[in-house]
Design a protein around this motif. Structure first.
Motif, PDB file in Angstrom:
ATOM      1  N   ARG A 160      49.939   7.901  -5.630  1.00  0.00           N
ATOM      2  CA  ARG A 160      50.659   8.564  -4.532  1.00  0.00           C
ATOM      3  C   ARG A 160      50.188   8.059  -3.170  1.00  0.00           C
ATOM      4  NH1 ARG A 160      50.323  12.794  -8.302  1.00  0.00           N
ATOM      5  NH2 ARG A 160      48.327  13.541  -7.470  1.00  0.00           N
ATOM      6  N   ALA A 161      48.890   7.809  -3.038  1.00  0.00           N
ATOM      7  CA  ALA A 161      48.380   7.273  -1.773  1.00  0.00           C
ATOM      8  C   ALA A 161      48.933   5.877  -1.519  1.00  0.00           C
ATOM      9  CB  ALA A 161      46.849   7.245  -1.800  1.00  0.00           C
ATOM     10  N   THR A 162      49.056   5.090  -2.568  1.00  0.00           N
ATOM     11  CA  THR A 162      49.633   3.749  -2.426  1.00  0.00           C
ATOM     12  C   THR A 162      51.090   3.848  -1.999  1.00  0.00           C
ATOM     13  OG1 THR A 162      48.129   2.967  -4.163  1.00  0.00           O
ATOM     14  CG2 THR A 162      49.994   1.545  -3.594  1.00  0.00           C
ATOM     15  N   ALA A 163      51.820   4.793  -2.576  1.00  0.00           N
ATOM     16  CA  ALA A 163      53.229   4.987  -2.204  1.00  0.00           C
ATOM     17  C   ALA A 163      53.360   5.346  -0.726  1.00  0.00           C
ATOM     18  CB  ALA A 163      53.855   6.069  -3.078  1.00  0.00           C
ATOM     19  N   ARG A 164      52.412   6.124  -0.213  1.00  0.00           N
ATOM     20  CA  ARG A 164      52.481   6.520   1.203  1.00  0.00           C
ATOM     21  C   ARG A 164      52.294   5.338   2.146  1.00  0.00           C
ATOM     22  NH1 ARG A 164      49.520  11.019  -0.841  1.00  0.00           N
ATOM     23  NH2 ARG A 164      47.515  10.175  -0.111  1.00  0.00           N
ATOM     24  N   SER A 165      51.775   4.229   1.637  1.00  0.00           N
ATOM     25  CA  SER A 165      51.572   3.049   2.479  1.00  0.00           C
ATOM     26  C   SER A 165      52.881   2.319   2.776  1.00  0.00           C
ATOM     27  CB  SER A 165      50.599   2.078   1.792  1.00  0.00           C
ATOM     28  OG  SER A 165      49.334   2.678   1.593  1.00  0.00           O
ATOM     29  N   LEU A 368      42.308  -2.590  -3.246  1.00  0.00           N
ATOM     30  CA  LEU A 368      43.405  -1.670  -2.977  1.00  0.00           C
ATOM     31  C   LEU A 368      42.954  -0.630  -1.956  1.00  0.00           C
ATOM     32  CD1 LEU A 368      46.324  -0.828  -3.824  1.00  0.00           C
ATOM     33  CD2 LEU A 368      45.241   0.702  -5.497  1.00  0.00           C
ATOM     34  N   MET A 369      43.568  -0.647  -0.783  1.00  0.00           N
ATOM     35  CA  MET A 369      43.093   0.173   0.329  1.00  0.00           C
ATOM     36  C   MET A 369      43.251   1.670   0.078  1.00  0.00           C
ATOM     37  SD  MET A 369      41.855  -2.083   2.248  1.00  0.00           S
ATOM     38  CE  MET A 369      41.463  -1.118   3.718  1.00  0.00           C
ATOM     39  N   SER A 370      44.179   2.056  -0.793  1.00  0.00           N
ATOM     40  CA  SER A 370      44.370   3.488  -1.051  1.00  0.00           C
ATOM     41  C   SER A 370      43.176   4.118  -1.759  1.00  0.00           C
ATOM     42  CB  SER A 370      45.644   3.717  -1.866  1.00  0.00           C
ATOM     43  OG  SER A 370      45.595   3.021  -3.089  1.00  0.00           O
ATOM     44  N   LEU A 371      42.246   3.306  -2.274  1.00  0.00           N
ATOM     45  CA  LEU A 371      41.029   3.862  -2.867  1.00  0.00           C
ATOM     46  C   LEU A 371      40.182   4.586  -1.821  1.00  0.00           C
ATOM     47  CD1 LEU A 371      39.935   0.932  -5.226  1.00  0.00           C
ATOM     48  CD2 LEU A 371      41.101   3.048  -5.860  1.00  0.00           C
ATOM     49  N   ARG A 372      40.418   4.290  -0.543  1.00  0.00           N
ATOM     50  CA  ARG A 372      39.672   4.953   0.535  1.00  0.00           C
ATOM     51  C   ARG A 372      40.534   5.951   1.296  1.00  0.00           C
ATOM     52  NH1 ARG A 372      36.154  -0.316   2.688  1.00  0.00           N
ATOM     53  NH2 ARG A 372      34.819  -0.425   0.831  1.00  0.00           N
ATOM     54  N   ASP A 373      41.706   6.249   0.762  1.00  0.00           N
ATOM     55  CA  ASP A 373      42.564   7.268   1.357  1.00  0.00           C
ATOM     56  C   ASP A 373      41.839   8.620   1.332  1.00  0.00           C
ATOM     57  OD1 ASP A 373      45.616   8.121   1.949  1.00  0.00           O
ATOM     58  OD2 ASP A 373      44.720   9.558   0.547  1.00  0.00           O
ATOM     59  N   GLU A 374      42.003   9.402   2.384  1.00  0.00           N
ATOM     60  CA  GLU A 374      41.278  10.675   2.498  1.00  0.00           C
ATOM     61  C   GLU A 374      41.571  11.611   1.331  1.00  0.00           C
ATOM     62  OE1 GLU A 374      42.031  12.497   6.242  1.00  0.00           O
ATOM     63  OE2 GLU A 374      40.983  10.963   7.414  1.00  0.00           O
ATOM     64  N   LYS A 375      42.831  11.699   0.932  1.00  0.00           N
ATOM     65  CA  LYS A 375      43.183  12.598  -0.172  1.00  0.00           C
ATOM     66  C   LYS A 375      42.608  12.101  -1.496  1.00  0.00           C
ATOM     67  CE  LYS A 375      47.410  14.567   1.795  1.00  0.00           C
ATOM     68  NZ  LYS A 375      48.865  14.788   1.609  1.00  0.00           N
ATOM     69  N   VAL A 376      42.573  10.791  -1.669  1.00  0.00           N
ATOM     70  CA  VAL A 376      42.000  10.227  -2.891  1.00  0.00           C
ATOM     71  C   VAL A 376      40.505  10.519  -2.959  1.00  0.00           C
ATOM     72  CG1 VAL A 376      41.487   8.078  -4.118  1.00  0.00           C
ATOM     73  CG2 VAL A 376      43.754   8.431  -3.121  1.00  0.00           C
ATOM     74  N   VAL A 377      39.811  10.289  -1.859  1.00  0.00           N
ATOM     75  CA  VAL A 377      38.366  10.534  -1.821  1.00  0.00           C
ATOM     76  C   VAL A 377      38.071  12.012  -2.051  1.00  0.00           C
ATOM     77  CG1 VAL A 377      36.306  10.452  -0.364  1.00  0.00           C
ATOM     78  CG2 VAL A 377      37.918   8.533  -0.361  1.00  0.00           C
ATOM     79  N   ALA A 378      38.863  12.885  -1.430  1.00  0.00           N
ATOM     80  CA  ALA A 378      38.660  14.325  -1.613  1.00  0.00           C
ATOM     81  C   ALA A 378      38.888  14.721  -3.072  1.00  0.00           C
ATOM     82  CB  ALA A 378      39.594  15.102  -0.692  1.00  0.00           C
ATOM     83  N   ALA A 379      39.920  14.157  -3.693  1.00  0.00           N
ATOM     84  CA  ALA A 379      40.190  14.463  -5.104  1.00  0.00           C
ATOM     85  C   ALA A 379      39.065  13.949  -5.996  1.00  0.00           C
ATOM     86  CB  ALA A 379      41.525  13.850  -5.521  1.00  0.00           C
ATOM     87  N   ALA A 380      38.524  12.782  -5.665  1.00  0.00           N
ATOM     88  CA  ALA A 380      37.456  12.195  -6.481  1.00  0.00           C
ATOM     89  C   ALA A 380      36.196  13.051  -6.465  1.00  0.00           C
ATOM     90  CB  ALA A 380      37.146  10.782  -5.993  1.00  0.00           C
ATOM     91  N   ARG A 381      35.950  13.756  -5.367  1.00  0.00           N
ATOM     92  CA  ARG A 381      34.741  14.579  -5.269  1.00  0.00           C
ATOM     93  C   ARG A 381      34.709  15.679  -6.328  1.00  0.00           C
ATOM     94  NH1 ARG A 381      35.440  14.107   0.574  1.00  0.00           N
ATOM     95  NH2 ARG A 381      33.826  12.685   1.357  1.00  0.00           N
ATOM     96  N   ARG A 382      35.864  16.073  -6.826  1.00  0.00           N
ATOM     97  CA  ARG A 382      35.891  17.099  -7.876  1.00  0.00           C
ATOM     98  C   ARG A 382      35.274  16.590  -9.174  1.00  0.00           C
ATOM     99  NH1 ARG A 382      41.505  17.827  -6.546  1.00  0.00           N
ATOM    100  NH2 ARG A 382      42.047  17.227  -8.674  1.00  0.00           N
ATOM    101  N   TYR A 383      35.245  15.277  -9.342  1.00  0.00           N
ATOM    102  CA  TYR A 383      34.804  14.701 -10.612  1.00  0.00           C
ATOM    103  C   TYR A 383      33.453  14.000 -10.524  1.00  0.00           C
ATOM    104  CZ  TYR A 383      39.793  15.377 -11.476  1.00  0.00           C
ATOM    105  OH  TYR A 383      41.050  15.916 -11.594  1.00  0.00           O
ATOM    106  N   GLY A 384      32.936  13.800  -9.304  1.00  0.00           N
ATOM    107  CA  GLY A 384      31.665  13.100  -9.170  1.00  0.00           C
ATOM    108  C   GLY A 384      31.560  12.414  -7.823  1.00  0.00           C
ATOM    109  N   ASP A 385      30.785  11.350  -7.778  1.00  0.00           N
ATOM    110  CA  ASP A 385      30.575  10.586  -6.553  1.00  0.00           C
ATOM    111  C   ASP A 385      31.792   9.697  -6.304  1.00  0.00           C
ATOM    112  OD1 ASP A 385      29.750   8.999  -4.466  1.00  0.00           O
ATOM    113  OD2 ASP A 385      28.183   7.959  -5.596  1.00  0.00           O
ATOM    114  N   PRO A 386      32.516   9.876  -5.194  1.00  0.00           N
ATOM    115  CA  PRO A 386      33.725   9.080  -4.957  1.00  0.00           C
ATOM    116  C   PRO A 386      33.478   7.578  -4.935  1.00  0.00           C
ATOM    117  CG  PRO A 386      33.655  10.951  -3.459  1.00  0.00           C
ATOM    118  CD  PRO A 386      32.330  10.900  -4.154  1.00  0.00           C
TER     119      PRO A 386
END
Length: 395
Positions: A160-165, A368-386
């Motif tokens: 989804r972050a990639t789509a927003r680009s 892939l720049m969307s790996l550093r998207d704010e929403k992606v990083v925030a979602a990753a924190r639920r599972y561990g170290d982003p």
């Protein structure tokens, strides 16, 4: 007598020298990892009570895969039937299999025809059938890999972050460059963008619970950056495209290319193969006039970074230029006779491409720049170290 200090060679010669943790995986960790992967698997195969499940398989598939998915179906009160074809390389759903498919709610397939066959697309569009393609789950032991346990929802967030680009409501140029001199330009219209991003896969849906969905399991092979869906698969439709790509590798070749090979495109079609040597000759023999059907990108950071077989890399930023020719490759028939794709196909691969969407950088030197998207990083924190989850790539 003075002490002789240890040298670098002394350190390297020591059997106990180490600056990294042990690579040994304990049995308890292995068990935890497997159940994490199984939880993902159960979510992807969202089979419901009283549904009819069809397997479209081939003789080379690990039978444990069928048994595992059948177990999920049985646990949910569904019935299972199977049609085995002699290979995966069919480009159309065979007439013999169509009655079974038509009478099904959920389809699990190894066949190449799953995505491009008009009959299969009609079943999804008009009947709401849910399909799971298991090209990347042909061996049950893949459940024990990092990509199998990578959170399926996080894959969706990256997509989804990639789509927003993508710029919306305006024309733009999609441009591909790399250190070897590649320079390919695709002119996107606003309608092409809407068509491309309108499919369920670009919405980050990687579980087979939405009517008409088509997903991959393992959830690694993400939606295409460009392909036939940009034109709603209309026959004859194509993009205004021009330029050349110098791939680093391609499916069916044992090692990355040593000689520089260029693939020149014009309006979706290959017009010339540049280069000398056996590899260039093998490609030139069947690919002139081939069409670029899919320009795909990986979206699972734990997919092996440089794994090209069977259909291009699934690691984020790795690209595959999937082309279909009008005749089979004699080279591929010799080199990979049991390939899961038809021998009219070819996946060219790059790992270091920069992709620009107008003024927006989508991929920077293979990242892939969307790996550093704010929403992606925030979602990753639920599972561990982003950082570990998103940027520690599996080599």
């Amino acid at each position: 007598m003075s002490h002789v200090p240890p040298t670098r060679d002394d350190i390297l010669a020591s059997s106990t020298a180490s600056a990294m943790p042990s690579e040994t995986v304990t049995e308890s960790t292995r068990l935890r990892n497997r159940f994490q992967a199984i939880a993902n698997m159960n979510r992807v195969f969202a089979i419901r009570a009283d549904e009819k499940v069809a397997f479209l398989t081939d003789p080379r598939l690990d039978r444990r895969v069928v048994d595992a998915i059948s177990g999920i179906a049985r646990a949910n009160g569904a019935t299972v039937r199977e049609f085995m074809w002699h290979s995966t390389r069919n480009t159309e759903i065979p007439a013999e299999a169509r009655p079974l498919v038509e009478d099904s709610d959920f389809v699990v397939s190894t066949w190449f025809a799953s995505t491009g066959c008009p009959f299969a697309n009609t079943m999804r569009r008009e009947k709401g059938q849910r399909w799971v393609k298991i090209t990347f789950f042909r061996d049950l032991d893949l459940l024990d890999t990092p990509q199998a346990r990578f959170p399926v929802d996080l894959v969706g967030e990256i997509i989804r972050a990639t789509a927003r680009s993508y710029p919306r409501g305006a024309a733009f140029d999609m441009r591909f460059t790399d250190p070897r001199g590649s320079d390919l330009n695709i002119k996107f219209t606003p309608q092409m963008t809407e068509n491309l991003l309108g499919i369920t896969r670009w919405k980050g849906i990687n579980t087979a619970d939405a009517p008409g969905c088509y997903v991959h399991y393992l959830p690694t092979h993400g939606p295409n950056l460009y392909g036939a869906t940009a034109h709603r698969r209309e026959p004859g439709a194509h993009a205004e495209m021009e330029g050349i790509v110098y791939p680093q590798w391609a499916v069916g070749f044992p090692r990355p290319f040593e000689e520089k090979i260029g693939v020149e495109f014009k309006d979706d079609f290959i017009v010339k193969i540049h280069g000398n040597g056996r590899e260039a000759d093998a490609l030139r023999e069947y690919l002139i006039g081939a069409r670029l059907n899919e320009l795909g990108c990986g979206f699972n950071p734990k997919a092996p970074r440089f794994q090209v077989y069977p259909a291009g890399p699934n690691s984020p930023g790795g690209l595959h230029f999937g082309c279909n020719a009008v005749k089979e490759s004699e080279y591929l028939r010799r080199a990979i006779p049991n390939w899961e794709e038809p021998h009219i196909h070819m996946d060219f691969v790059t790992f270091d491409t920069t992709v620009k969407l107008g003024n927006t950088t989508l991929i920077d030197n293979g990242f892939l720049m969307s790996l550093r998207d704010e929403k992606v990083v925030a979602a990753a924190r639920r599972y561990g170290d982003p950082v570990e989850l998103l940027e520690s790539f599996a080599q």
